[in-house]
Write an enzyme that holds these catalytic residues in place. Sequence first.
Site, PDB file in Angstrom:
ATOM      1  N   ASP A 228      -3.246 -18.090   1.294  1.00 50.33           N
ATOM      2  CA  ASP A 228      -4.414 -18.749   0.689  1.00 50.33           C
ATOM      3  C   ASP A 228      -4.946 -19.835   1.615  1.00 50.33           C
ATOM      4  O   ASP A 228      -6.160 -19.970   1.839  1.00 50.33           O
ATOM      5  CB  ASP A 228      -4.082 -19.303  -0.706  1.00 50.33           C
TER       6      ASP A 228
ATOM      7  N   ASP B 247     -10.980  -8.419   7.752  1.00 50.87           N
ATOM      8  CA  ASP B 247     -12.397  -8.257   7.387  1.00 50.87           C
ATOM      9  C   ASP B 247     -13.091  -9.608   7.327  1.00 50.87           C
ATOM     10  O   ASP B 247     -14.226  -9.759   7.776  1.00 50.87           O
ATOM     11  CB  ASP B 247     -12.528  -7.552   6.033  1.00 50.87           C
TER      12      ASP B 247
ATOM     13  N   LYS C 112       3.275 -15.308   1.916  1.00 51.11           N
ATOM     14  CA  LYS C 112       3.195 -16.029   0.648  1.00 51.11           C
ATOM     15  C   LYS C 112       4.649 -16.261   0.232  1.00 51.11           C
ATOM     16  O   LYS C 112       5.097 -15.833  -0.847  1.00 51.11           O
ATOM     17  CB  LYS C 112       2.410 -15.172  -0.367  1.00 51.11           C
TER      18      LYS C 112
ATOM     19  N   TYR D 190       0.819  -1.212   0.000  1.00 54.89           N
ATOM     20  CA  TYR D 190       0.000   0.000   0.000  1.00 54.89           C
ATOM     21  C   TYR D 190       0.855   1.266   0.000  1.00 54.89           C
ATOM     22  O   TYR D 190       0.371   2.345  -0.290  1.00 54.89           O
ATOM     23  CB  TYR D 190      -0.961   0.025   1.199  1.00 54.89           C
TER      24      TYR D 190
ATOM     25  N   ASP E 225      -5.372  -6.683   5.860  1.00 64.60           N
ATOM     26  CA  ASP E 225      -6.570  -5.942   5.476  1.00 64.60           C
ATOM     27  C   ASP E 225      -7.671  -6.934   5.108  1.00 64.60           C
ATOM     28  O   ASP E 225      -8.808  -6.857   5.587  1.00 64.60           O
ATOM     29  CB  ASP E 225      -6.192  -5.069   4.259  1.00 64.60           C
TER      30      ASP E 225
END
Length: 357
Positions: free
Chosen positions: A224, A252, A192, A141, A248
């Site tokens: 994943d 959620d 990852k 980000y 992020d």
Amino acid sequence: MTAKILVLPGDGIGPEIIAEAEKVLQALITDHELKLQIDHGAIGGHGVDVSGKPLPEETLEKARASDAVLLGAVGGPKWETIERSLRPERGLLAIRSGLGLYANLRPAIVHSALADASTLRPEIVAGLDIMIVRELTGGIYFGEPRGMRRTSDNLREGFNTLVYNEAEIRRIAGMAFEVARKRSGKICSVDKANVLEATELWREVVTEVAADYPDVSLQHMYVDNAAMQLVRDPKQFDVIVTTNMFGDILSDLASMLTGSIGMLPSASLNQTGQGLYEPIHGSAPDIAGQNKANPLATILSVAMMLRYSLNEISHANRIEAAVKKVLANGLRTPDICRSGDQAISTTDMGNAIVAAL
Ligand code: NAD
């Protein structure tokens, strides 16, 4: 020493839910010997209205001089069409960067009394208590270079950079291990590393940090798989530490396991332990001013503030126990009501928590 906190009610339901959280703080001060000095400030649309800025300078100065900040929520239709740099949400970004808040702590807790609010089966989520520790100021980000350009064959191309240096990883990992120590002593680092070099380094550095925490057990998981496991069997997790973007998304996902946005608190911390504490929901303009909002996410944010910035663990426990008790007694604001339940108001919920303290 008496701790100092700054309270920023903000917009929409912000002032209503903050009023209940302050009632709880006042009760701890008067009846349970909590020592605390409380100041107030403007942020968001309220900041724009009183000073022309979503984060007035005075608010940031007061925040810097406080041990912790308690925030309601910002935003609403009144400010949706003003110039972008003045929008209420900018105030939130500005205070996060102004205080250097690099760690975001988001618990996902399912109170047993509310297990049927989840979209997952009650036996999968009842008693769930996860803490996601998300890196907040680095990663893709913020990475440079970033932008939009044309390729040599004139195709539009968007690009971003995922970059972490070892100091950034060490800092967030250290925070997460400290949190794990205050909980069950179990941590899962999500990356990852099989595909992304930046998270290969993430895995390496987290493993190095683990050597300083022999009392905490560390597991690594690819993102994943973590997403799948969070839905398959979320109770296998305690603390999850991960990068900005993975955090992020996973936070959620985890919050929706609980099915009740009005119940979830959050904390954002900097290197000195100073923190910003706020419910994860927004300013809910659709129910603002109706005494209907659920104040429990904000009241639980107070508990997090007492635990993580003020080191007042027994007061934090007292608030969390009061919330459990009130829910077990069947008291519900409309957002967590089942059909047939009698809903209570924001103020009645606040009063019930104070009585249960
Ligand atoms: P929202 O979280 O405000 O509301 C989503 C839905 O959840 C609404 O139906 C609302 O009534 C309900 N809800 C939220 N909190 C509740 C509570 N405590 N009790 C009962 N019901 C609750 O999200 P939104 O509608 O997408 O955004 C509204 C405004 O809030 C926008 O201006 C947005 O930018 C802002 N926002 C602010 C923050 C923040 O301050 N941290 C976060 C998200 C959104």
